[in-house]
Each structure stands twice: as structure tokens, then as C-alpha cells.
Design a protein around this motif. Structure first.
Motif, mmCIF file in Angstrom:
data_model
loop_
_atom_site.group_PDB
_atom_site.id
_atom_site.type_symbol
_atom_site.label_atom_id
_atom_site.label_comp_id
_atom_site.label_asym_id
_atom_site.label_seq_id
_atom_site.Cartn_x
_atom_site.Cartn_y
_atom_site.Cartn_z
ATOM 1 N N ASP A 164 -14.512 -42.477 -90.804
ATOM 2 C CA ASP A 164 -13.804 -43.289 -91.797
ATOM 3 C C ASP A 164 -12.391 -42.745 -92.053
ATOM 4 O O ASP A 164 -11.524 -43.463 -92.521
ATOM 5 C CB ASP A 164 -14.632 -43.291 -93.093
ATOM 6 N N SER A 179 -15.472 -49.400 -96.764
ATOM 7 C CA SER A 179 -15.260 -48.680 -98.019
ATOM 8 C C SER A 179 -13.909 -49.095 -98.616
ATOM 9 O O SER A 179 -13.126 -49.781 -97.948
ATOM 10 C CB SER A 179 -15.255 -47.183 -97.740
ATOM 11 N N ARG A 198 -15.904 -48.871 -89.430
ATOM 12 C CA ARG A 198 -16.283 -48.744 -90.852
ATOM 13 C C ARG A 198 -17.462 -49.627 -91.213
ATOM 14 O O ARG A 198 -17.844 -49.717 -92.370
ATOM 15 C CB ARG A 198 -15.090 -49.120 -91.735
#
Lengths: 333, 321
Positions: free
Chosen positions: A178, A266, A305
């Protein structure tokens, strides 16, 4: 202060002028790198948006050459770290060495003290080394002994993963992946491009040398301007819709994706999507972001992601498939 | 004393004078196969006129379940039908069988009659009957035959009649329930409004914007968003292009195969570019540009008008005589 139309026009002109080096840079890189225009473009997005890039592709696709050429064209320091299973964190960040003459410990800086780092086959090194690198990427500083060293800007890490040989590798955990702004999947060049690659490599005069065409300070100035690129509320909402659709697909009439997604993007995904879109708009010499910019960088920002479920893996559904579905379902402003 | 009582007894005296009490044991056959059943009809007849004023009671012989090579199968109730004022008749049928081959004699059966008036008593015996119980003739010269299979009983409609009636009732109940449920759900018929074609819808909305001078109604971003949305919805409905989910660049690329739209490419590009600038770059186009854009949008929709609509409009302007 809220932007007015006059501000935008000024900004547009400013960016139009400031971004002229992008074409110059691409032309210079084009001397050494044939094809791989897409990869070079993504490297520049990473460079301008202060994000690191994870590259996935088979060996021999000019990954090292690209980043080396980029560093030469910017007159920046380049270093390459080949990740191996016996690599230690000290081999990356540096260590303290005892100097017998001076009777003291001195710092020996590791290869990470450079502007452009090529972390080759990052998944070959154990988790400790990966963590050391990723922490440096995030904090942009290194602590050796009692001393903390700030890494010199521009600082860009290009990490590679080899997808064809997975034995004896330590896959990067989702939380670590990430931290890369972009994950770029690169493919083979076309037949015509490969013909040019052969010619270029067999040239008796050797490869055309890369000249420095941009100063690192220009890059730092451009980074500031990238953040100034105007992003309308509608575009922000579009970005949020795309990211939220990865989390709650059923709210976007995509119920069929629900069992395929283990976890969605996220907040870091939203930030990076916005930033990469701005960088892309800058490269296109625009002072504002349009939906095309978001869609252009969306796959590279989002693909690593999205967590896939076992069901998705069993059905050979990739994160790219999911993103395509989402982009085809979310209304463009 | 006993002799004197007997002489004085009216039953004894009647018996001496007349045959007032007659009993019979009559088999329906005297030849049976081993195990075969036959009926033995017992009857006792009392002539009432010969014993006037006497109340009596007849006692039938007590035949055991098994006796003298015979087995009792069934014993009927004593039946008095056929009696009248002159005579009383009592009947009983015994069903008997025998599993011993040979000629066997049914012993005499004793019938008794009691006078309930004075307690006198009389008894009469039936004649012995000989019954031949034959075995089945076996031809030993022939081979043994296998045991016959169990015979199936033929199918009769009446055997299943209850199930059939039950099924029919169940079907009727289910049918009624479905009918009632449908009766409730059937919505009232509402005459549908004539549906607008995508062309009519787009033109109506664009004309409305033109009439209202929508560009004067506040935020110019909203004006351009509405304008491009009308075009996108029109393309989506009329040409099946998912225009609402496409960027301006993608839309311009995707209209290429649709010749009628591609002919208006420049106008569309001008609208989308200006709209993108107004929507995403806070550009304030000149007032004349708002109207121009709207006019271009109307031109595009008119140009790509489906043939059916054109013909309909021609019919309206030049009605056939």
C-alpha cells in the motif's frame, strides 16, 4: 483562498510553462529507452507526485535502464540494490563501523542514500530488509546508531517484483504494498520496438549517452506546482466514488463484486489517486484535473490496494477486472 | 312320582300324541374336498297348536370347535324368521370343514325344549349324516408342478376413489387460493402515458433550457453539467453508448463507428471541451458561448434524429389526402 477563473487561467499558464521540461525529459529518455513509454510516464508521475513505484514484469524489460537514464537526465544520484535472501537491513541503510585510527565509530551510508533507487526483486529479501526499505520510503529519513539522516530529495524508489519465479520469495504484505503509490505491470515491447532495441544495442558507437536536461531543483519546484493543480469538487467526488465502490460495491449496483472483494482501497488510495491525477494533469500541461486523468492513473494506483477473496482467485478474477467493472459503473461527472 | 309327573307333563303328552317338535340337520353337500368348507343347516320347528298355552325355550346343540374329524369354521346366530302363530321355526347355519380324508359321520345333534310354564323338558336328536372328505387326485405319472405365483388383484377404480376425490378437492382449494391471491394483486388498469422517444425527451429538455435561458440561473457549472448530461442520456438511450460512465475523450472515441454522430463530431467536441473547462477548470465562458453550446447540442440531436420521428413529423406537416 478559493480559486477564481482568473486564478485557474494564471495557474494554467504557469503550469504550461513549468511542465515544458516533461517533454524534454521524455525526449531525452527516448534516446536510450525504446518502447516502454507507459513505464516512463508512470515513473515521471511517481517522481512528480512524490510516490514510489512498484514494477511487475519479466526480466529484461529495461527497468534498470529506465531509472538509470532518468537519474542521468536529472543529474541525480542513482543506486541499485539487488535484493537477495541473505541481505541484511544494514546492507541497505548503512551501518556504524569502528575506525581504529580515530578510535571511534563512523557511519558508513548504505546504497539507499541516493536520489533514485532501484530495489531489484524486492520480494527476494526477508521481511526485515523489506521493512527497512519501506520505512525509509515512508519517512524519507534513516537512523543509523544515534544519528538520523534525511534522505536527499528528489527521492524515488522503483522496486521490481518478478512474477514468473515465486519460489523462495517473501511476498510483500498488503500493508507494505500500500505504501507504493503505483504498481505498474509492464509487458513486452512490440515487434517494431524490439527491432529498434536490437539495432540500438548493436550500434558500434554504443548507446547514446543521456545528457542532464533537468535540474533536481526543477523537479522539486514542479512537485509544489503539482499540488497546486486545481481539482474540482466533482472530480473529488468521482475519486471517492471509485474508491468507495471497491469497499461497498453493492451501493453502486455492483452486488456481484461483493463476494470477490476481501477489502477495498484505503484512504491512502484516495490520496494517491488524487495526487497521481494531478501529476498526470501536470504532465499533460493542464492546471486542472479532468476525469480522463483519474481514469488514466486509476489502474496503477488501485490494482495493489484491492484484496481479492479466494472465490475471486478460484474464478481467475483479477483486481483489474474489478476496477474495469467499477469504472464502467460509476458515473463520470 | 316321577312317572306320574312325566305323564302329567303337557310336553310329554303332546310328544306322545303328535310330532309337535321337529328338528333337522341338512348339509349343503355330502361330498367335499379336503379342507373345503360346507354348511350344515340346523332347524327346529315347533307346532304351537299342539302345545297350546305353553311357553317354551329351545336349546340348540352345543357343537364344539373340533369334533369327530370336523372343525367348526363359523357359527351363525339363531334365526327365527318364518315363524307365525301356528308354528315357531328356529334356524342356525354352521360352517364346517375337515382335514382328514375319508367318510366321516356327523353324530346326531341333540335339540332340547324346555317349558318355562311348568319346567317340563323334552329332547330330540337329528339323524347322523355321512360326509365324504376326498383328497385331491394326484397324477403321479406327471412331474411336479411349481407353486403358482401370487395372483395380483385387478385394478379397480373404486379402490382409489377416496384418493381421487381427495386430490380433486385439494386441487380446487389450491386453485381458489391462487385465484383469490391474483384477484388481490391485479392492479387497476391505468392507461399508460405515451412514452417519449429519446429524441423527444432530449429535445424537450434542451428547448426547456433554451426557453428558461438556463445559463442565467446561477452556477454556470450546473448549466454545463445539465447540458452534457442531456446529451449523454440521449446517446445512451438512442445509440446504446454507455455515455454517462465515459469521459469526454472516451465518448468522442466511441462515437466514431456511429456515422450519423461522427458527422457532428466537431460540434460535440466543442461542447464537451468547453463544458469540461467550465465544470473542472472554473472557466467562465462568454454569455454568447452558452447559447452557442446549447444550439450545437440541439443541432446534434436534430441531426441524429431517428428516421421514424422524421417520417412522423413529415406526416404531420403534409397529411395525405
Amino acid at each position: 483562498m478559493e480559486n477564481t477563473s482568473y486564478d485557474i487561467r494564471q495557474l494554467n499558464e504557469k503550469i504550461h510553462q513549468a511542465s515544458s521540461f516533461v517533454d524534454l525529459l521524455q525526449m531525452e529518455l527516448g534516446k536510450a529507452i525504446v518502447g516502454q513509454k507507459y513505464m516512463v510516464e508512470r515513473l515521471l508521475i511517481g517522481l512528480l507526485a512524490q510516490g514510489h513505484v512498484l514494477l511487475e514484469g519479466v526480466p529484461g524489460l529495461a527497468k534498470t535502464l529506465s531509472i538509470k537514464s532518468l537519474s542521468q537526465s536529472i543529474n541525480a544520484k542513482f543506486s541499485r540494490i539487488q535484493f537477495t535472501p541473505d541481505l541484511l537491513p544494514a546492507d541497505v541503510v548503512g551501518t556504524m563501523i569502528y575506525n581504529q585510527q580515530k578510535n571511534e565509530f563512523v557511519v558508513r551510508r548504505g546504497p539507499i542514500f541516493a536520489n533514485f533507487i532501484l530495489a531489484d526483486e524486492i520480494n527476494r529479501a526477508p521481511a526485515k530488509v523489506q521493512s527497512a526499505l519501506l520505512e525509509a520510503m515512508q519517512e524519507r529519513q534513516i537512523t543509523i546508531g544515534d544519528t538520523t539522516f534525511k534522505l536527499e530529495e528528489p527521492f524515488l524508489v522503483l522496486a521490481t517484483q518478478n512474477p514468473i519465479e515465486q519460489e523462495g520469495t517473501y511476498t510483500l504484505p498488503e500493508a507494505q504494498v500500500d505504501r507504493f503509490m503505483l504498481k505498474v505491470v509492464i509487458g513486452y515491447p512490440t515487434k517494431e520496438e524490439e527491432r529498434l532495441i536490437i539495432r540500438q544495442n548493436l550500434n558500434p558507437e554504443g548507446m547514446t549517452p543521456i545528457r542532464p536536461v533537468v535540474d533536481p531543483n526543477d523537479i522539486l519546484a514542479a512537485r509544489k506546482l503539482v499540488r497546486e493543480v486545481y481539482m474540482d469538487e466533482k472530480i473529488e467526488r468521482y475519486i471517492l466514488d471509485v474508491v468507495f465502490a471497491t469497499r461497498n460495491p453493492e451501493e453502486y449496483k455492483l452486488q456481484k463484486l461483493k463476494p470477490l472483494i476481501a477489502y477495498g482501497g484505503s484512504p491512502r488510495a484516495s490520496i494517491n489517486l488524487a495526487l497521481a491525477s494531478k501529476a498526470y494533469a501536470f504532465m499533460k500541461r493542464r492546471g486542472y484535473v479532468i476525469p480522463e486523468d483519474v481514469r488514466n492513473v486509476c489502474f496503477d494506483v488501485m490494482r495493489h490496494r484491492i484484496g481479492l477473496t479466494y472465490e475471486a482467485e478460484a474464478e481467475n478474477v483479477t483486481s483489474e477486472n474489478i476496477l474495469s467493472e467499477i469504472l464502467n459503473a460509476v458515473e463520470v461527472p | 312320582m316321577l312317572m306320574l309327573w312325566m305323564v302329567a307333563s303337557p310336553l310329554t303328552s303332546a310328544a306322545q300324541e303328535h310330532d309337535y317338535f321337529e328338528v333337522k340337520a341338512v348339509p349343503d353337500t355330502t361330498q367335499i374336498r379336503i379342507g373345503e368348507q360346507f354348511k350344515l343347516n340346523l332347524s327346529a320347528r315347533v307346532q304351537l297348536r299342539l302345545i297350546p298355552g305353553i311357553n317354551f325355550k329351545i336349546v340348540f346343540p352345543e357343537v364344539p370347535d373340533s369334533f369327530a374329524h370336523f372343525e367348526m369354521v363359523e357359527r351363525s346366530e339363531i334365526d327365527t324368521t318364518g315363524s307365525n302363530n301356528v308354528e315357531k321355526i328356529f334356524r342356525q347355519t354352521l360352517t364346517l370343514t375337515s382335514f382328514d380324508s375319508g367318510r366321516w359321520a356327523l353324530p346326531p345333534l341333540k335339540f332340547e325344549v324346555f317349558s318355562t310354564t311348568d319346567g317340563s323338558y323334552d329332547s330330540v336328536f337329528t339323524q347322523p349324516i355321512e360326509i365324504d372328505v376326498n383328497t385331491v387326485a394326484v397324477d403321479t405319472t406327471k412331474a411336479f408342478k411349481p407353486i403358482k405365483p401370487v395372483r395380483t388383484v385387478g385394478w379397480l377404480l373404486m379402490d382409489y376413489i377416496l384418493y381421487i376425490i381427495g386430490g380433486v378437492i385439494l386441487l380446487v382449494i389450491i386453485g381458489l387460493l391462487i385465484w383469490f391471491a391474483r384477484q388481490k394483486k391485479v392492479p387497476k388498469y391505468v392507461a399508460p402515458e405515451p412514452k417519449e422517444t429519446p429524441y423527444e425527451e432530449a429535445i424537450r429538455e434542451l428547448k426547456k433550457m433554451e426557453a428558461e435561458k438556463a445559463w442565467n440561473n446561477g452556477d454556470i457549472k450546473i448549466y454545463y453539467t445539465q447540458l452534457t448530461d442531456i446529451l449523454r442520456v440521449y446517446f445512451e438511450k438512442q445509440f446504446r453508448i454507455p455515455a454517462l460512465e465515459q469521459t469526454s475523450g472516451e465518448l468522442l472515441h466511441n462515437i466514431k463507428p456511429i456515422t450519423i454522430l461522427n458527422q457532428q463530431r466537431e460540434k460535440l467536441q466543442a461542447i464537451l471541451t468547453l463544458a469540461d473547462l467550465a465544470k473542472f477548470a472554473k472557466l467562465q465562458p462568454a454569455p454568447q458561448e452558452h447559447e452557442d453550446c446549447l444550439q450545437k447540442a440541439i443541432d446534434i440531436v436534430e441531426w441524429s434524429k431517428p428516421k421514424a420521428v422524421e417520417e412522423k413529423e413529415e406526416d404531420k406537416t403534409n397529411p395525405k389526402a
